[in-house]
Write an enzyme that holds these catalytic residues in place. Structure first.
Site, PDB file in Angstrom:
ATOM      1  N   TYR A 168       0.842  -1.201   0.000  1.00  0.00           N
ATOM      2  CA  TYR A 168       0.000   0.000   0.000  1.00  0.00           C
ATOM      3  C   TYR A 168       0.882   1.257   0.000  1.00  0.00           C
ATOM      4  CZ  TYR A 168      -3.642   3.274   1.418  1.00  0.00           C
ATOM      5  OH  TYR A 168      -4.511   4.331   1.474  1.00  0.00           O
ATOM      6  N   HIS A 170       1.295   4.243  -3.048  1.00  0.00           N
ATOM      7  CA  HIS A 170       1.108   5.674  -2.805  1.00  0.00           C
ATOM      8  C   HIS A 170       2.378   6.484  -3.033  1.00  0.00           C
ATOM      9  CE1 HIS A 170      -2.748   4.423  -1.325  1.00  0.00           C
ATOM     10  NE2 HIS A 170      -3.117   5.679  -1.431  1.00  0.00           N
ATOM     11  N   TYR A 228      -3.903  17.322   1.629  1.00  0.00           N
ATOM     12  CA  TYR A 228      -4.332  15.948   1.896  1.00  0.00           C
ATOM     13  C   TYR A 228      -3.126  15.082   2.223  1.00  0.00           C
ATOM     14  CZ  TYR A 228      -6.763  11.476   0.896  1.00  0.00           C
ATOM     15  OH  TYR A 228      -7.317  10.216   0.971  1.00  0.00           O
ATOM     16  N   TRP A 270      -9.189   4.094  -9.348  1.00  0.00           N
ATOM     17  CA  TRP A 270      -8.320   4.086  -8.176  1.00  0.00           C
ATOM     18  C   TRP A 270      -8.955   3.301  -7.034  1.00  0.00           C
ATOM     19  CZ3 TRP A 270      -3.374   5.296  -7.335  1.00  0.00           C
ATOM     20  CH2 TRP A 270      -2.931   5.376  -6.020  1.00  0.00           C
TER      21      TRP A 270
END
Length: 106
Positions: free
Chosen positions: A18, A22, A41, A76
């Site tokens: 993960y 990213h 964000y 996504w």
């Protein structure tokens, strides 16, 4: 600008993958987030898979709706869904529930 914080749970055995996904978020995904009102964000991931998200936006519900309307978000979310626990059939972006802010030091 209002701040939003949320929690999700990444499968501990998939946490490293993960993180890697990213490290190279698709440019069109970044653009869609910005255009949909997601600012400043950030995602933070603990070793056990606890994911903390933080963003600033004028209207979180409107920002979520704007993202949900994009094609890149559908792709996504489909790609990311396999990394999460306890989604109960929802996409990761549908499972985000803002936490209640109880203190802020500006």
């Amino acid at each position: 600008m209002p701040r939003v914080c949320f929690l999700l749970k990444v499968r501990a055995d998939r946490a490293e993958e993960y993180r890697e996904r990213h490290a190279d978020v698709w440019p069109e995904m970044k653009q869609a987030l910005s255009e949909s009102g997601w600012h400043n964000y950030s995602l933070f991931l603990r070793e056990d898979g606890l994911l903390v998200g933080y963003l600033e936006t004028d209207d979180f519900a409107a920002a979520q709706r704007a993202m949900a309307a994009t094609e890149v978000n559908a792709r996504w979310q489909a790609a990311m869904g396999e990394y999460f626990e306890a989604l109960d059939g929802a996409r990761p972006d549908e499972a985000m529930r803002p936490l209640t802010e109880v203190f802020h030091l500006p």
